[in-house]
Design an enzyme around this catalytic site. Structure first.
Site, short mmCIF file in Angstrom:
data_model
loop_
_atom_site.label_atom_id
_atom_site.label_comp_id
_atom_site.label_asym_id
_atom_site.label_seq_id
_atom_site.Cartn_x
_atom_site.Cartn_y
_atom_site.Cartn_z
CG HIS A 94 -0.14 0.03 2.53
ND1 HIS A 94 0.44 1.17 3.05
CD2 HIS A 94 0.16 -0.97 3.40
CE1 HIS A 94 1.05 0.89 4.19
NE2 HIS A 94 0.90 -0.41 4.42
CD GLU A 148 2.15 -5.72 8.15
OE1 GLU A 148 2.27 -6.91 7.84
OE2 GLU A 148 2.94 -4.82 7.79
#
Length: 215
Positions: free
Chosen positions: A11, A84
């Protein structure tokens, strides 16, 4: 002989990246720079004409993925397994703050025991979680096609290593991924033989400092 590709795309930048705060599974949005990074990288990745785009459901990854989806016309799918690594009680803290609050846990973490920070996931657990999700996503990916997976620095690194069956004591030789950089896994197959290999790592930018949980 046929091929398939997986693009592992991190990202764009967030304010917590800049501040050096561990994000983990905290839901932090992109900042303005991160959105611009995503637009610039998406313009390049769109040329691959991805067959499928699958993203972590955390907003910094999902927003990055939506920018690519808007350029390609592909619907973005969200998968919680691509989140994550969970850094537990460290999330929201800088490195110095974590050492101040959890000196024994941080020392244990440095020494290789990742179980001493409350509620945290280990690199092995995160990597295996991601690799299992990737194997599932590849079950119906046709030949000569590209899957783009949008996720996060630590889980992309550990997940790629776990997927490729790289021994864990070598995972640390792979550097962290820059914001909106990507790595590429490529499979070549023929008859009953196939092999996955790493063909790009941290591509898309010139070398620069990596602002990531995965240091």
């Amino acid at each position: 002989m046929s091929w398939r590709q997986v693009v592992l795309w991190r990202h764009g930048r967030t304010e917590w990246n800049v501040a050096g705060r561990v994000q983990g599974q905290s839901d932090v949005p992109l900042d303005d720079v991160g959105r611009q990074q995503a637009r610039e990288a998406a313009a390049r990745l769109a040329a691959l004409k991805p067959h499928r785009i699958v993203s972590s459901d955390l907003m910094r990854a999902a927003e990055t993925a939506q920018i690519l989806g808007g350029l390609t016309g592909q619907e973005v799918e969200l998968d919680v397994r691509l989140r994550e690594m969970d850094f537990g009680a460290r999330e929201g803290l800088t490195w110095d703050e974590a050492w101040a609050q959890f000196p024994d846990g941080m020392q244990a973490w440095i020494d290789g025991d990742e179980t001493q920070i409350p509620d945290s996931e280990t690199h092995r657990q995160a990597g295996e979680r991601f690799a299992a999700a990737l194997h599932d996503l590849l079950e119906d990916l046709p030949p000569e096609s590209v899957l783009v997976v949008v996720a996060h620095g630590a889980v992309l690194r550990t997940g790629a290593c776990a997927f490729l069956d790289i021994p864990e004591d070598h995972w640390g030789t792979f550097g962290g991924l820059g914001n909106c950089s990507w790595s590429v896994l490529e499979e070549w197959s023929r008859d009953d033989w196939s092999q996955w290999r790493l063909t790009e790592w941290n591509a898309g930018t010139l070398p620069e400092p990596v602002m990531s949980d995965d240091e």
